[in-house]
Motif scaffolding. Structure first.
Motif, short mmCIF file in Angstrom:
data_model
loop_
_atom_site.label_atom_id
_atom_site.label_comp_id
_atom_site.label_asym_id
_atom_site.label_seq_id
_atom_site.Cartn_x
_atom_site.Cartn_y
_atom_site.Cartn_z
N GLY A 22 -20.57 41.48 47.25
CA GLY A 22 -20.39 42.82 46.71
C GLY A 22 -21.58 43.73 46.98
N CYS A 23 -22.80 43.18 46.84
CA CYS A 23 -24.01 43.97 47.13
C CYS A 23 -24.02 44.47 48.56
CB CYS A 23 -25.26 43.11 46.90
SG CYS A 23 -25.68 42.78 45.19
N LEU A 24 -23.71 43.58 49.49
CA LEU A 24 -23.71 43.97 50.90
C LEU A 24 -22.58 44.94 51.21
CD1 LEU A 24 -24.66 40.64 52.70
CD2 LEU A 24 -26.09 42.66 52.33
N ALA A 25 -21.40 44.68 50.66
CA ALA A 25 -20.26 45.58 50.90
C ALA A 25 -20.58 46.99 50.42
CB ALA A 25 -19.00 45.05 50.22
N GLY A 26 -21.16 47.11 49.23
CA GLY A 26 -21.48 48.43 48.69
C GLY A 26 -22.54 49.15 49.49
N GLN A 27 -23.56 48.42 49.91
CA GLN A 27 -24.61 49.05 50.71
C GLN A 27 -24.07 49.50 52.07
OE1 GLN A 27 -28.76 47.25 50.25
NE2 GLN A 27 -27.38 45.60 49.57
N LEU A 28 -23.18 48.70 52.64
CA LEU A 28 -22.56 49.10 53.91
C LEU A 28 -21.68 50.34 53.69
CD1 LEU A 28 -21.71 45.61 55.42
CD2 LEU A 28 -23.37 47.27 56.30
N GLY A 29 -20.97 50.38 52.57
CA GLY A 29 -20.18 51.56 52.24
C GLY A 29 -21.04 52.81 52.16
N LYS A 30 -22.18 52.70 51.50
CA LYS A 30 -23.11 53.84 51.41
C LYS A 30 -23.63 54.21 52.80
CE LYS A 30 -24.32 55.83 48.49
NZ LYS A 30 -23.73 57.09 48.00
N HIS A 31 -23.95 53.21 53.59
CA HIS A 31 -24.45 53.45 54.95
C HIS A 31 -23.43 54.24 55.78
CE1 HIS A 31 -26.63 52.75 58.67
NE2 HIS A 31 -25.54 52.22 59.20
N ARG A 155 -30.50 45.62 51.37
CA ARG A 155 -31.45 44.82 50.59
C ARG A 155 -30.64 43.79 49.82
NH1 ARG A 155 -34.87 48.47 46.97
NH2 ARG A 155 -32.82 48.77 46.10
N TYR A 156 -31.30 42.76 49.39
CA TYR A 156 -30.60 41.77 48.59
C TYR A 156 -31.57 41.08 47.64
CZ TYR A 156 -32.51 38.27 51.79
OH TYR A 156 -33.36 37.49 52.53
N ASN A 157 -31.02 40.53 46.61
CA ASN A 157 -31.78 39.79 45.62
C ASN A 157 -31.39 38.33 45.75
OD1 ASN A 157 -33.49 39.54 43.34
ND2 ASN A 157 -31.71 39.40 42.01
N ARG A 158 -32.36 37.45 45.58
CA ARG A 158 -32.02 36.04 45.57
C ARG A 158 -32.84 35.33 44.52
NH1 ARG A 158 -34.56 33.80 51.21
NH2 ARG A 158 -36.47 33.01 50.32
N THR A 159 -32.25 34.31 43.94
CA THR A 159 -32.91 33.48 42.95
C THR A 159 -32.96 32.07 43.52
OG1 THR A 159 -32.02 34.83 41.16
CG2 THR A 159 -32.82 32.62 40.57
N ARG A 178 -24.26 34.62 35.89
CA ARG A 178 -25.65 35.04 35.68
C ARG A 178 -26.37 35.41 36.98
NH1 ARG A 178 -28.40 30.80 31.93
NH2 ARG A 178 -26.79 29.38 32.60
N ASN A 179 -25.65 35.33 38.10
CA ASN A 179 -26.30 35.65 39.38
C ASN A 179 -26.31 37.15 39.63
OD1 ASN A 179 -23.38 35.37 39.77
ND2 ASN A 179 -23.85 35.86 41.90
N ILE A 180 -27.38 37.59 40.24
CA ILE A 180 -27.45 38.92 40.85
C ILE A 180 -27.85 38.63 42.29
CG2 ILE A 180 -28.64 41.14 40.93
CD1 ILE A 180 -29.06 40.98 37.95
N GLY A 181 -26.97 38.87 43.21
CA GLY A 181 -27.23 38.51 44.59
C GLY A 181 -26.96 37.04 44.81
N LYS A 182 -27.85 36.38 45.52
CA LYS A 182 -27.65 35.01 45.99
C LYS A 182 -28.45 34.01 45.19
CE LYS A 182 -25.73 32.77 49.47
NZ LYS A 182 -24.28 32.75 49.53
N PHE A 183 -27.84 32.87 44.85
CA PHE A 183 -28.54 31.73 44.27
C PHE A 183 -28.76 30.71 45.38
CE2 PHE A 183 -27.31 31.53 39.46
CZ PHE A 183 -28.05 32.67 39.23
N LEU A 184 -29.98 30.20 45.49
CA LEU A 184 -30.31 29.17 46.48
C LEU A 184 -30.97 27.99 45.79
CD1 LEU A 184 -31.96 31.47 49.17
CD2 LEU A 184 -29.67 30.50 49.26
N VAL A 185 -30.63 26.79 46.25
CA VAL A 185 -31.29 25.58 45.76
C VAL A 185 -32.16 25.07 46.92
CG1 VAL A 185 -30.99 23.23 44.93
CG2 VAL A 185 -29.40 25.03 44.20
N LYS A 186 -33.47 25.06 46.70
CA LYS A 186 -34.42 24.61 47.71
C LYS A 186 -34.65 23.12 47.51
CE LYS A 186 -38.79 25.98 49.77
NZ LYS A 186 -39.88 26.93 49.70
#
Length: 188
Positions: A22-31, A155-159, A178-186
């Motif tokens: 959704g974050c990327l789709a919206g930013q592309l829409g604005k672009h 831009r994007y946010n990741r946890t 509870r995510n905003i952007g991407k969750f990653l497990v390192k």
């Protein structure tokens, strides 16, 4: 751009707008010059998509008493393009505001992930978007997105969660929204 044929000045609505897609789709829409309205589940996420990503309007669907009225107020000229990550009740409300010739991209079915019977089991569904339908264009898509990231347009946010043992916590947090952007497990 190809999927929704979005034109400058049109209104785009996105569900699950604070997730990575959704974050990327919206930013592309604005672009591409659209007016972008995002629906999400918390005030924190609304603040993120509006104040940090530049969406025109954010709606907390959980705290909004009348979603139909909120969509009407946020989209006074109607909805030209609906990028749907959820299906379900939100999608039904938004679809009522589609303009003649409006387009819908069905990307996700979050509202149906916990259904006891798989959604659409006896239905035929045309038009669902999946990146796997565009394999020949992966390289060009990655390059275009990387260029936009490099220019600061996207831009994007990741946890990050540390260690494989944190995977259950990450997964449960994701399912709880509870995510905003991407969750990653390192893991290493």
């Amino acid at each position: 751009q190809d999927e929704g044929r979005l034109r400058p000045g049109e209104t785009m609505v996105i569900t699950s707008a604070a997730g990575m897609v959704g974050c990327l789709a919206g930013q592309l829409g604005k672009h591409f010059g659209a007016r972008v309205v995002g629906l999400t589940s918390t005030d924190e996420k609304v603040s993120y998509i509006v104040n940090e990503l530049g969406f025109d309007v954010g709606i907390n669907y959980r705290s909004t008493a009348d979603l139909d009225a909120a969509i009407r107020a946020s989209c006074p000229q109607g909805v030209d393009y609906f990028f749907d990550n959820t299906a379900g009740d939100q999608a039904e409300v938004i679809r009522r505001h589609l303009n003649p010739g409006g387009r819908v991209t069905q990307c996700g079915l979050v509202a149906h992930y916990n259904d006891s019977r798989p959604w659409g089991q006896s239905a035929k569904f045309h038009g669902q978007f999946t990146v796997h339908h565009h394999v020949p264009r992966y390289a060009a898509g990655r390059k275009a997105l990387a260029d936009l990231l490099g220019k600061g347009v996207l831009r994007y946010n990741r946890t990050e969660f540390a260690g494989l043992e944190s995977a259950p916590e990450a997964f449960i947090s994701l399912l709880q929204g509870r995510n905003i952007g991407k969750f990653l497990v390192k893991v290493a």
